[in-house]
Design a protein around this motif. Sequence first.
Motif, PDB file in Angstrom:
ATOM      1  N   VAL A   1     -34.072  -7.964  71.081  1.00  0.00           N
ATOM      2  CA  VAL A   1     -34.709  -9.244  71.415  1.00  0.00           C
ATOM      3  C   VAL A   1     -35.866  -9.015  72.381  1.00  0.00           C
ATOM      4  O   VAL A   1     -36.957  -9.580  72.222  1.00  0.00           O
ATOM      5  N   VAL A   2     -35.652  -8.173  73.378  1.00  0.00           N
ATOM      6  CA  VAL A   2     -36.702  -7.877  74.364  1.00  0.00           C
ATOM      7  C   VAL A   2     -37.928  -7.279  73.669  1.00  0.00           C
ATOM      8  O   VAL A   2     -39.061  -7.730  73.897  1.00  0.00           O
ATOM      9  N   LEU A   3     -37.724  -6.304  72.809  1.00  0.00           N
ATOM     10  CA  LEU A   3     -38.842  -5.668  72.106  1.00  0.00           C
ATOM     11  C   LEU A   3     -39.557  -6.662  71.201  1.00  0.00           C
ATOM     12  O   LEU A   3     -40.794  -6.649  71.098  1.00  0.00           O
ATOM     13  N   GLU A   4     -38.790  -7.535  70.557  1.00  0.00           N
ATOM     14  CA  GLU A   4     -39.387  -8.527  69.661  1.00  0.00           C
ATOM     15  C   GLU A   4     -40.254  -9.517  70.440  1.00  0.00           C
ATOM     16  O   GLU A   4     -41.355  -9.867  69.998  1.00  0.00           O
ATOM     17  N   ARG A   5     -39.751  -9.969  71.590  1.00  0.00           N
ATOM     18  CA  ARG A   5     -40.516 -10.939  72.390  1.00  0.00           C
ATOM     19  C   ARG A   5     -41.849 -10.334  72.832  1.00  0.00           C
ATOM     20  O   ARG A   5     -42.885 -10.992  72.804  1.00  0.00           O
ATOM     21  N   PHE A   6     -41.816  -9.092  73.277  1.00  0.00           N
ATOM     22  CA  PHE A   6     -43.052  -8.441  73.697  1.00  0.00           C
ATOM     23  C   PHE A   6     -43.976  -8.195  72.499  1.00  0.00           C
ATOM     24  O   PHE A   6     -45.200  -8.348  72.617  1.00  0.00           O
ATOM     25  N   ALA A   7     -43.403  -7.805  71.371  1.00  0.00           N
ATOM     26  CA  ALA A   7     -44.217  -7.553  70.177  1.00  0.00           C
ATOM     27  C   ALA A   7     -44.952  -8.812  69.739  1.00  0.00           C
ATOM     28  O   ALA A   7     -46.062  -8.732  69.201  1.00  0.00           O
ATOM     29  N   ASN A   8     -44.354  -9.959  69.988  1.00  0.00           N
ATOM     30  CA  ASN A   8     -44.975 -11.233  69.612  1.00  0.00           C
ATOM     31  C   ASN A   8     -46.316 -11.456  70.289  1.00  0.00           C
ATOM     32  O   ASN A   8     -47.149 -12.229  69.798  1.00  0.00           O
TER      33      ASN A   8
ATOM     34  N   GLY B   1     -48.214  -8.759  71.205  1.00  0.00           N
ATOM     35  CA  GLY B   1     -49.019  -7.568  70.964  1.00  0.00           C
ATOM     36  C   GLY B   1     -48.713  -6.364  71.825  1.00  0.00           C
ATOM     37  O   GLY B   1     -49.498  -5.405  71.869  1.00  0.00           O
ATOM     38  N   ILE B   2     -47.571  -6.376  72.523  1.00  0.00           N
ATOM     39  CA  ILE B   2     -47.218  -5.246  73.386  1.00  0.00           C
ATOM     40  C   ILE B   2     -46.179  -4.380  72.683  1.00  0.00           C
ATOM     41  O   ILE B   2     -45.106  -4.859  72.323  1.00  0.00           O
TER      42      ILE B   2
ATOM     43  N   THR C   1     -43.719  -0.729  72.081  1.00  0.00           N
ATOM     44  CA  THR C   1     -42.564  -0.199  72.815  1.00  0.00           C
ATOM     45  C   THR C   1     -42.936   0.546  74.096  1.00  0.00           C
ATOM     46  O   THR C   1     -42.360   0.272  75.150  1.00  0.00           O
ATOM     47  N   PRO C   2     -43.891   1.500  74.087  1.00  0.00           N
ATOM     48  CA  PRO C   2     -44.245   2.131  75.365  1.00  0.00           C
ATOM     49  C   PRO C   2     -44.789   1.129  76.390  1.00  0.00           C
ATOM     50  O   PRO C   2     -44.583   1.281  77.595  1.00  0.00           O
ATOM     51  N   GLY C   3     -45.437   0.074  75.907  1.00  0.00           N
ATOM     52  CA  GLY C   3     -45.921  -0.976  76.805  1.00  0.00           C
ATOM     53  C   GLY C   3     -44.782  -1.725  77.462  1.00  0.00           C
ATOM     54  O   GLY C   3     -44.834  -2.059  78.652  1.00  0.00           O
ATOM     55  N   VAL C   4     -43.722  -1.997  76.686  1.00  0.00           N
ATOM     56  CA  VAL C   4     -42.532  -2.657  77.231  1.00  0.00           C
ATOM     57  C   VAL C   4     -41.896  -1.790  78.312  1.00  0.00           C
ATOM     58  O   VAL C   4     -41.566  -2.264  79.405  1.00  0.00           O
TER      59      VAL C   4
ATOM     60  N   TYR D   1     -48.952   9.029  82.930  1.00  0.00           N
ATOM     61  CA  TYR D   1     -48.635   8.380  81.650  1.00  0.00           C
ATOM     62  C   TYR D   1     -48.102   6.970  81.887  1.00  0.00           C
ATOM     63  O   TYR D   1     -48.486   6.028  81.193  1.00  0.00           O
ATOM     64  N   PHE D   2     -47.226   6.811  82.865  1.00  0.00           N
ATOM     65  CA  PHE D   2     -46.708   5.487  83.217  1.00  0.00           C
ATOM     66  C   PHE D   2     -47.857   4.546  83.564  1.00  0.00           C
ATOM     67  O   PHE D   2     -47.945   3.426  83.036  1.00  0.00           O
ATOM     68  N   PHE D   3     -48.757   4.982  84.421  1.00  0.00           N
ATOM     69  CA  PHE D   3     -49.871   4.127  84.848  1.00  0.00           C
ATOM     70  C   PHE D   3     -50.787   3.781  83.673  1.00  0.00           C
ATOM     71  O   PHE D   3     -51.293   2.659  83.587  1.00  0.00           O
ATOM     72  N   LYS D   4     -51.013   4.741  82.777  1.00  0.00           N
ATOM     73  CA  LYS D   4     -51.891   4.493  81.629  1.00  0.00           C
ATOM     74  C   LYS D   4     -51.305   3.399  80.736  1.00  0.00           C
ATOM     75  O   LYS D   4     -52.001   2.443  80.355  1.00  0.00           O
ATOM     76  N   GLU D   5     -50.008   3.520  80.412  1.00  0.00           N
ATOM     77  CA  GLU D   5     -49.368   2.529  79.553  1.00  0.00           C
ATOM     78  C   GLU D   5     -49.183   1.185  80.285  1.00  0.00           C
ATOM     79  O   GLU D   5     -49.299   0.122  79.679  1.00  0.00           O
ATOM     80  N   PHE D   6     -48.939   1.253  81.582  1.00  0.00           N
ATOM     81  CA  PHE D   6     -48.794   0.037  82.384  1.00  0.00           C
ATOM     82  C   PHE D   6     -50.106  -0.744  82.402  1.00  0.00           C
ATOM     83  O   PHE D   6     -50.122  -1.969  82.192  1.00  0.00           O
ATOM     84  N   ALA D   7     -51.211  -0.048  82.631  1.00  0.00           N
ATOM     85  CA  ALA D   7     -52.524  -0.696  82.663  1.00  0.00           C
ATOM     86  C   ALA D   7     -52.856  -1.330  81.315  1.00  0.00           C
ATOM     87  O   ALA D   7     -53.374  -2.455  81.244  1.00  0.00           O
ATOM     88  N   ARG D   8     -52.544  -0.624  80.247  1.00  0.00           N
ATOM     89  CA  ARG D   8     -52.833  -1.154  78.905  1.00  0.00           C
ATOM     90  C   ARG D   8     -52.009  -2.410  78.623  1.00  0.00           C
ATOM     91  O   ARG D   8     -52.524  -3.407  78.105  1.00  0.00           O
ATOM     92  N   ALA D   9     -50.723  -2.393  79.016  1.00  0.00           N
ATOM     93  CA  ALA D   9     -49.851  -3.537  78.766  1.00  0.00           C
ATOM     94  C   ALA D   9     -50.241  -4.741  79.622  1.00  0.00           C
ATOM     95  O   ALA D   9     -50.221  -5.885  79.143  1.00  0.00           O
ATOM     96  N   ILE D  10     -50.602  -4.503  80.883  1.00  0.00           N
ATOM     97  CA  ILE D  10     -51.044  -5.594  81.758  1.00  0.00           C
ATOM     98  C   ILE D  10     -52.307  -6.241  81.195  1.00  0.00           C
ATOM     99  O   ILE D  10     -52.469  -7.466  81.216  1.00  0.00           O
ATOM    100  N   THR D  11     -53.198  -5.425  80.668  1.00  0.00           N
ATOM    101  CA  THR D  11     -54.436  -5.939  80.078  1.00  0.00           C
ATOM    102  C   THR D  11     -54.129  -6.861  78.899  1.00  0.00           C
ATOM    103  O   THR D  11     -54.671  -7.974  78.796  1.00  0.00           O
ATOM    104  N   ILE D  12     -53.255  -6.420  78.007  1.00  0.00           N
ATOM    105  CA  ILE D  12     -52.871  -7.241  76.848  1.00  0.00           C
ATOM    106  C   ILE D  12     -52.217  -8.537  77.315  1.00  0.00           C
ATOM    107  O   ILE D  12     -52.539  -9.628  76.824  1.00  0.00           O
ATOM    108  N   LEU D  13     -51.314  -8.432  78.268  1.00  0.00           N
ATOM    109  CA  LEU D  13     -50.610  -9.606  78.785  1.00  0.00           C
ATOM    110  C   LEU D  13     -51.585 -10.598  79.399  1.00  0.00           C
ATOM    111  O   LEU D  13     -51.494 -11.813  79.157  1.00  0.00           O
TER     112      LEU D  13
END
Length: 326
Positions: free
Chosen positions: A171-178, A180-181, A183-186, A290-302
Amino acid sequence: MATKHLFFFAILLFSAASVFAEENPSLVMDYYKDTCPQAEEIIKEQVKLLYKRHKNTAFSWLRNIFHDCFVESCDASLLLDSTRRMLSEKETDRSFGMRNFRYIETIKEAVERECPGVVSCADILVLSGRDGIVALGGPHIPLKTGRRDGRKSRADILEQHLPDHNESMSVVLERFANIGINTPGVVALLGSHSVGRTHCVKLVHRLYPEVDPQLNPEHVPHMLKKCPDPIPDPKAVQYVRNDRGTPMVLDNNYYRNILDNKGLMLVDHQLAMDKRTKPYVKKMAKSQNYFFKEFARAITILSENNPLTGTKGEIRKQCNLANKLH
């Protein structure tokens, strides 16, 4: 003749597209460079000042982005107070433990003194989150601006959008995918649990009536000491630091903790155990870059989730109140 018709049709399409683009402009970098060139610097200085006085503000700025932008639109609906006809998102169970909203108003007042009626609360919410991340030792993330403010609370649909800490990883992965984020972004966004604290209300089901056997037994005595009551008072100051090692730093220590079964909430434990997320947990535990790279990308999408732009929405005079319509 056919060529003339095609040319005329092409002109109509171009005109329609131009009108649509004007009415629905995209977010851009440095949106206020002409209308309020000091806006981002004022917000940054206010965040620094408030963080110096009240360390927990930075956690609040970060959490605001998640709770506001995840629910349909990044439009500062989270900040609206309740009215006779509308329940505030701030007063729902899903906003339990959120605080420091008054300091968003402090930032808004500082910006208004420089540029009245120009900068939206939605942009202030996002930029204060960005600068709060830096205050916590996280990466600086270039974020676009140009959002406008919504006029209504979305309290009635929060449950449809926000993932809960007790839900399954599917459910968590699905909500984030909705939005555009991936799995690594989650995995990266949940790294926000590296900072701040979790109220005992969110933890006691793992401690009472019996301790969850999946918890690290060395960590349990500390949790029981902090949460001695099976039914804690929601208003009491009873909480456990998310990361006892570096509680005020956004870092990859969170991932090492959850791999060691020291995750406080069920979603933390699932993140480390689920075969879809565990490889990324391990990778982030080894590499903060790697954490910071994926974190920055996910925050941007959010932060870019379905914003109001152009003529949609408004620029609120106060972040907790929609403007009066005359």
